[in-house]
Design a protein around this motif. Structure first.
Motif, PDB file in Angstrom:
ATOM      1  N   ALA A   1       3.162   0.273  18.613  1.00  0.00           N
ATOM      2  CA  ALA A   1       2.371   0.566  17.417  1.00  0.00           C
ATOM      3  C   ALA A   1       1.008  -0.097  17.531  1.00  0.00           C
ATOM      4  CB  ALA A   1       3.083   0.067  16.169  1.00  0.00           C
ATOM      5  N   THR A   2       0.037   0.465  16.829  1.00  0.00           N
ATOM      6  CA  THR A   2      -1.293  -0.137  16.810  1.00  0.00           C
ATOM      7  C   THR A   2      -1.275  -1.403  15.953  1.00  0.00           C
ATOM      8  OG1 THR A   2      -2.043   1.065  14.865  1.00  0.00           O
ATOM      9  CG2 THR A   2      -2.406   2.119  17.029  1.00  0.00           C
ATOM     10  N   HIS A   3      -2.274  -2.249  16.142  1.00  0.00           N
ATOM     11  CA  HIS A   3      -2.391  -3.477  15.363  1.00  0.00           C
ATOM     12  C   HIS A   3      -2.484  -3.162  13.875  1.00  0.00           C
ATOM     13  CE1 HIS A   3      -4.488  -6.872  13.470  1.00  0.00           C
ATOM     14  NE2 HIS A   3      -3.814  -7.606  14.342  1.00  0.00           N
ATOM     15  N   GLU A   4      -3.265  -2.162  13.529  1.00  0.00           N
ATOM     16  CA  GLU A   4      -3.451  -1.798  12.115  1.00  0.00           C
ATOM     17  C   GLU A   4      -2.147  -1.330  11.478  1.00  0.00           C
ATOM     18  OE1 GLU A   4      -5.351  -0.576  14.655  1.00  0.00           O
ATOM     19  OE2 GLU A   4      -7.143  -1.791  14.283  1.00  0.00           O
ATOM     20  N   ASP A   5      -1.370  -0.517  12.213  1.00  0.00           N
ATOM     21  CA  ASP A   5      -0.095  -0.037  11.679  1.00  0.00           C
ATOM     22  C   ASP A   5       0.898  -1.174  11.495  1.00  0.00           C
ATOM     23  OD1 ASP A   5      -1.033   2.573  11.593  1.00  0.00           O
ATOM     24  OD2 ASP A   5      -0.242   3.063  13.581  1.00  0.00           O
ATOM     25  N   LEU A   6       0.918  -2.109  12.442  1.00  0.00           N
ATOM     26  CA  LEU A   6       1.812  -3.258  12.316  1.00  0.00           C
ATOM     27  C   LEU A   6       1.392  -4.165  11.157  1.00  0.00           C
ATOM     28  CD1 LEU A   6       2.700  -4.483  15.900  1.00  0.00           C
ATOM     29  CD2 LEU A   6       4.191  -3.471  14.186  1.00  0.00           C
TER      30      LEU A   6
ATOM     31  N   GLU B   1      12.501  -0.004   5.427  1.00  0.00           N
ATOM     32  CA  GLU B   1      12.667   0.929   4.319  1.00  0.00           C
ATOM     33  C   GLU B   1      14.114   0.992   3.856  1.00  0.00           C
ATOM     34  OE1 GLU B   1      10.091   2.751   2.860  1.00  0.00           O
ATOM     35  OE2 GLU B   1       8.845   1.465   4.119  1.00  0.00           O
ATOM     36  N   ARG B   2      15.038   0.922   4.809  1.00  0.00           N
ATOM     37  CA  ARG B   2      16.449   1.081   4.488  1.00  0.00           C
ATOM     38  C   ARG B   2      17.293   0.292   5.468  1.00  0.00           C
ATOM     39  NH1 ARG B   2      20.696   5.620   4.912  1.00  0.00           N
ATOM     40  NH2 ARG B   2      19.836   5.908   6.982  1.00  0.00           N
ATOM     41  N   LEU B   3      18.417  -0.228   4.965  1.00  0.00           N
ATOM     42  CA  LEU B   3      19.376  -0.977   5.778  1.00  0.00           C
ATOM     43  C   LEU B   3      20.726  -0.283   5.664  1.00  0.00           C
ATOM     44  CD1 LEU B   3      20.240  -3.634   7.320  1.00  0.00           C
ATOM     45  CD2 LEU B   3      20.707  -4.575   5.062  1.00  0.00           C
ATOM     46  N   SER B   4      21.368  -0.027   6.798  1.00  0.00           N
ATOM     47  CA  SER B   4      22.692   0.604   6.809  1.00  0.00           C
ATOM     48  C   SER B   4      23.663  -0.329   7.519  1.00  0.00           C
ATOM     49  CB  SER B   4      22.654   1.942   7.551  1.00  0.00           C
ATOM     50  OG  SER B   4      21.723   2.802   6.967  1.00  0.00           O
ATOM     51  N   LYS B   5      24.753  -0.671   6.837  1.00  0.00           N
ATOM     52  CA  LYS B   5      25.782  -1.524   7.430  1.00  0.00           C
ATOM     53  C   LYS B   5      26.986  -0.662   7.793  1.00  0.00           C
ATOM     54  CE  LYS B   5      24.535  -5.471   4.588  1.00  0.00           C
ATOM     55  NZ  LYS B   5      25.005  -6.419   3.580  1.00  0.00           N
ATOM     56  N   PRO B   6      27.492  -0.811   9.014  1.00  0.00           N
ATOM     57  CA  PRO B   6      28.677  -0.027   9.385  1.00  0.00           C
ATOM     58  C   PRO B   6      29.904  -0.528   8.628  1.00  0.00           C
ATOM     59  CG  PRO B   6      28.157  -1.582  11.113  1.00  0.00           C
ATOM     60  CD  PRO B   6      27.048  -1.687  10.089  1.00  0.00           C
ATOM     61  N   GLU B   7      30.821   0.369   8.388  1.00  0.00           N
ATOM     62  CA  GLU B   7      32.032  -0.010   7.668  1.00  0.00           C
ATOM     63  C   GLU B   7      33.079  -0.609   8.595  1.00  0.00           C
ATOM     64  OE1 GLU B   7      33.469   3.016   5.072  1.00  0.00           O
ATOM     65  OE2 GLU B   7      31.443   3.609   4.516  1.00  0.00           O
TER      66      GLU B   7
ATOM     67  N   CYS C   1       3.237   4.102  10.551  1.00  0.00           N
ATOM     68  CA  CYS C   1       2.252   5.186  10.605  1.00  0.00           C
ATOM     69  C   CYS C   1       2.915   6.547  10.378  1.00  0.00           C
ATOM     70  CB  CYS C   1       1.506   5.158  11.932  1.00  0.00           C
ATOM     71  SG  CYS C   1       0.112   6.311  11.969  1.00  0.00           S
ATOM     72  N   GLU C   2       3.641   6.650   9.294  1.00  0.00           N
ATOM     73  CA  GLU C   2       4.311   7.884   8.876  1.00  0.00           C
ATOM     74  C   GLU C   2       5.401   8.346   9.837  1.00  0.00           C
ATOM     75  OE1 GLU C   2       1.600  10.929   7.639  1.00  0.00           O
ATOM     76  OE2 GLU C   2       0.207   9.456   6.813  1.00  0.00           O
TER      77      GLU C   2
END
Length: 116
Positions: free
Chosen positions: A99-104, A31-37, A51-52
């Motif tokens: 995680a479950t197979h479905e969630d993956l 969802e998001r990538l954060s790079k350290p400075e 799965c939320e």
């Protein structure tokens, strides 16, 4: 209370971890990538929604593909209907989750067997 000369042991679970014969490498969408400075330019944080539930994981930058928005992970095996997902270790340790197979399946872009 009586003393025992044997080692204390906890109760063992019935279902054991079933390890895959060959680990599977999967490219998971993040969802998001954060790079350290500063400090650790080769380590990044990725947020993976499973799965939320958001998992914030510190991973080596080399396993991230910003173009496709994915991060590589290794699937090691299963226990209680969930798959163990691990990422390459960093100086902060090794990140992972279950995680479950479905969630993956919802967040996996591609996968393949790791040839060893």
């Amino acid at each position: 209370m009586t003393e025992s000369t044997t080692l204390l042991r906890g109760e063992l679970v019935r279902e054991t971890f079933r390890q895959y014969t060959r680990p599977v490498v999967a490219r998971l969408r993040y969802e998001r990538l954060s790079k350290p400075e500063f400090f650790f330019p080769d380590i990044v944080a990725v947020d993976v929604l499973v799965c939320e539930e958001m998992h914030c994981l510190e991973v080596p930058y080399r396993v991230v593909d910003e173009e496709t928005g994915t991060v590589a992970a290794t699937l090691h095996g299963e226990k209680d209907g969930k798959i163990l997902v691990k990422f390459p270790p960093t100086s902060f340790g090794q990140a992972g989750f279950m995680a479950t197979h479905e969630d993956l399946a919802r967040i996996t872009k591609s996968s393949f067997f790791l040839n060893r």
